[in-house]
Design a protein around this motif. Sequence first.
Motif, PDB file in Angstrom:
ATOM      1  N   GLU A 140     -12.782  -7.898  23.221  1.00  0.00           N
ATOM      2  CA  GLU A 140     -13.406  -7.303  24.403  1.00  0.00           C
ATOM      3  C   GLU A 140     -12.834  -5.920  24.688  1.00  0.00           C
ATOM      4  OE1 GLU A 140     -12.698 -10.238  27.368  1.00  0.00           O
ATOM      5  OE2 GLU A 140     -14.402 -11.501  26.773  1.00  0.00           O
ATOM      6  N   ASP A 141     -11.544  -5.743  24.454  1.00  0.00           N
ATOM      7  CA  ASP A 141     -10.946  -4.413  24.637  1.00  0.00           C
ATOM      8  C   ASP A 141     -11.558  -3.400  23.664  1.00  0.00           C
ATOM      9  OD1 ASP A 141      -9.324  -5.470  26.571  1.00  0.00           O
ATOM     10  OD2 ASP A 141      -7.575  -5.710  25.266  1.00  0.00           O
ATOM     11  N   GLU A 142     -11.801  -3.844  22.422  1.00  0.00           N
ATOM     12  CA  GLU A 142     -12.399  -2.926  21.441  1.00  0.00           C
ATOM     13  C   GLU A 142     -13.836  -2.606  21.816  1.00  0.00           C
ATOM     14  OE1 GLU A 142     -12.649  -0.429  18.178  1.00  0.00           O
ATOM     15  OE2 GLU A 142     -10.906  -1.304  19.203  1.00  0.00           O
ATOM     16  N   ILE A 143     -14.582  -3.576  22.331  1.00  0.00           N
ATOM     17  CA  ILE A 143     -15.950  -3.310  22.767  1.00  0.00           C
ATOM     18  C   ILE A 143     -15.949  -2.263  23.884  1.00  0.00           C
ATOM     19  CG2 ILE A 143     -17.951  -4.326  23.914  1.00  0.00           C
ATOM     20  CD1 ILE A 143     -17.341  -6.938  22.474  1.00  0.00           C
TER      21      ILE A 143
ATOM     22  N   ASP B 174      -8.040 -15.272  21.266  1.00  0.00           N
ATOM     23  CA  ASP B 174      -8.375 -14.135  20.404  1.00  0.00           C
ATOM     24  C   ASP B 174      -9.455 -13.246  21.004  1.00  0.00           C
ATOM     25  OD1 ASP B 174      -6.630 -15.181  18.521  1.00  0.00           O
ATOM     26  OD2 ASP B 174      -8.193 -16.337  17.511  1.00  0.00           O
ATOM     27  N   ARG B 175     -10.050 -13.673  22.096  1.00  0.00           N
ATOM     28  CA  ARG B 175     -11.212 -12.960  22.622  1.00  0.00           C
ATOM     29  C   ARG B 175     -10.843 -11.642  23.291  1.00  0.00           C
ATOM     30  NH1 ARG B 175     -13.304 -17.008  25.264  1.00  0.00           N
ATOM     31  NH2 ARG B 175     -14.488 -17.696  23.436  1.00  0.00           N
ATOM     32  N   GLN B 176      -9.658 -11.547  23.865  1.00  0.00           N
ATOM     33  CA  GLN B 176      -9.317 -10.372  24.664  1.00  0.00           C
ATOM     34  C   GLN B 176      -9.269  -9.099  23.825  1.00  0.00           C
ATOM     35  OE1 GLN B 176      -9.023 -10.270  28.085  1.00  0.00           O
ATOM     36  NE2 GLN B 176      -9.094  -8.074  27.647  1.00  0.00           N
TER      37      GLN B 176
ATOM     38  N   ALA C 245     -16.134  -8.707   9.900  1.00  0.00           N
ATOM     39  CA  ALA C 245     -16.446  -9.701  10.935  1.00  0.00           C
ATOM     40  C   ALA C 245     -16.381 -11.117  10.368  1.00  0.00           C
ATOM     41  CB  ALA C 245     -17.830  -9.413  11.511  1.00  0.00           C
ATOM     42  N   ALA C 246     -16.820 -11.294   9.130  1.00  0.00           N
ATOM     43  CA  ALA C 246     -16.770 -12.622   8.511  1.00  0.00           C
ATOM     44  C   ALA C 246     -15.324 -13.082   8.329  1.00  0.00           C
ATOM     45  CB  ALA C 246     -17.488 -12.597   7.162  1.00  0.00           C
ATOM     46  N   ALA C 247     -14.453 -12.175   7.896  1.00  0.00           N
ATOM     47  CA  ALA C 247     -13.043 -12.537   7.718  1.00  0.00           C
ATOM     48  C   ALA C 247     -12.384 -12.865   9.054  1.00  0.00           C
ATOM     49  CB  ALA C 247     -12.306 -11.405   7.017  1.00  0.00           C
TER      50      ALA C 247
ATOM     51  N   ASP D 293     -20.936 -10.744  19.012  1.00  0.00           N
ATOM     52  CA  ASP D 293     -21.134 -12.043  18.364  1.00  0.00           C
ATOM     53  C   ASP D 293     -19.803 -12.746  18.116  1.00  0.00           C
ATOM     54  OD1 ASP D 293     -23.840 -11.586  18.344  1.00  0.00           O
ATOM     55  OD2 ASP D 293     -23.905 -10.857  16.276  1.00  0.00           O
ATOM     56  N   LEU D 294     -18.765 -11.974  17.791  1.00  0.00           N
ATOM     57  CA  LEU D 294     -17.450 -12.571  17.559  1.00  0.00           C
ATOM     58  C   LEU D 294     -16.893 -13.213  18.823  1.00  0.00           C
ATOM     59  CD1 LEU D 294     -15.522 -10.059  15.240  1.00  0.00           C
ATOM     60  CD2 LEU D 294     -16.043 -12.452  14.766  1.00  0.00           C
ATOM     61  N   THR D 295     -17.135 -12.602  19.961  1.00  0.00           N
ATOM     62  CA  THR D 295     -16.591 -13.170  21.212  1.00  0.00           C
ATOM     63  C   THR D 295     -17.160 -14.547  21.504  1.00  0.00           C
ATOM     64  OG1 THR D 295     -18.314 -12.036  22.507  1.00  0.00           O
ATOM     65  CG2 THR D 295     -16.211 -10.885  22.211  1.00  0.00           C
ATOM     66  N   ASN D 296     -18.301 -14.856  20.914  1.00  0.00           N
ATOM     67  CA  ASN D 296     -18.922 -16.162  21.169  1.00  0.00           C
ATOM     68  C   ASN D 296     -18.388 -17.267  20.264  1.00  0.00           C
ATOM     69  OD1 ASN D 296     -20.659 -15.029  23.125  1.00  0.00           O
ATOM     70  ND2 ASN D 296     -22.121 -14.401  21.542  1.00  0.00           N
ATOM     71  N   VAL D 297     -17.644 -16.900  19.193  1.00  0.00           N
ATOM     72  CA  VAL D 297     -17.208 -17.913  18.242  1.00  0.00           C
ATOM     73  C   VAL D 297     -15.693 -18.029  18.129  1.00  0.00           C
ATOM     74  CG1 VAL D 297     -19.328 -17.716  16.889  1.00  0.00           C
ATOM     75  CG2 VAL D 297     -17.363 -16.296  16.290  1.00  0.00           C
TER      76      VAL D 297
END
Length: 406
Positions: free
Chosen positions: A396-399, A391-393, A323-325, A382-386
């Motif tokens: 969200e698909d993985e979630i 890159d968000r889609q 997630a950090a990368a 948390d990634l979707t917020n930053v």
Amino acid sequence: MGKRAYLFKLLQDIRASYWFLPSLLVLVGLLLASGMIWVDRNPSVVPFDVPHGWLDTQADGARSMLAVIAQSIIGVTGVMFSMTLVAVSFASGNFGPRLIGNFMRDRGNQWSLGILIATFVYALVVLRTVQDGFEGGAAQFVPHYSLLLAVGLTLLCVFTLIYFVHHVPETINVSQISASIGAALERHVRGLIDDQDDKSRYVTPPDRAPDITLTAGASGYIQTVNFSQLEKLADDYDLRVNLAASIGAFVTEQTPVFEIWIGTQENEDDAIDILECYAIGASRTENQNPTFLAEQLVEMIARALSPGVNDPYTAKDCLNRLAAALTVASTYNGGIKDRSLPRITFKALTFSRLFAASFPLCRQYIKPDTLVLEHAVTLLNDLTNVVRDEDRQVIEDEITMLNSES
């Protein structure tokens, strides 16, 4: 595979090898011994006075001391090498064989081995210069200054051994391993982003079949592509080039590697020089291929969640590193972009490709573990917020996929 790209690959392998730095230090030990012997034969060059008690060693005492130093150091070196092999064997069996390279490239191990071997060589070279005086023959020669430095190097070896005994357990600590891989992944991603310019954009290849298709000619993994030379050849010969096989991919003798479109010049024969711009090897490496590091973290997750290990906290730590990368890939200096060179197209690293090499590959391993699955979903939320909007889609698909699995 061309000689130029092979030499470039060879330089990368040498810098990352376990033997290169120790070999350099052995050479330094030889030169240092020669220089100190010259100082002993010309003591007037020493710009300061040394206490007389430091320079009253006899030939027999000097010879015995240097012999003890050499014997002790080579014995300790053998123990050190054995400890390194044990650490490598342990890491290979517990965390995956692809992590061996990380231990072999560890600078702490290389410096420790190099210092001890260089001191051993230094003591041997100085030892052979010690001479007893006898009537009618050569005068007694005791290299006092060289002997003092040998004692100093021996003390350095003692502290090196202390450091090494501390360093080896630290390197096989699972948290340290995941942290080092995660840091290397972030460093590679930042390097790729820093190399981008503001005009970076994706350029599509010509809308027709390529005029020439160059195959690999050998089997192995593509390890290195010399893009600067490739771009120069494309400009000189008026070519458009597409790297059909991505860096890190396995190719066979007949796998297409380069697709070439010839411009206005009659330069079909010149296009063969393109084969000089890449090199293949027996295994994948992290050079120009950061997704290999992400897949190492995925492999650690798979082993940590295996029935024989069942270590969910290691898996959670590896997910944190991924997630950090991904955060760096999307937010650092505007994020990583899908781009090509003016005359060259290739599968450049993008956020979606890096993401595809991380969380989706973990899905089958984290699905049965509720604790790790919940942590993965939290990280993705948390990634979707930053991350950037584009890159968000994929996140969200993985979630959605993980929630459906749960």
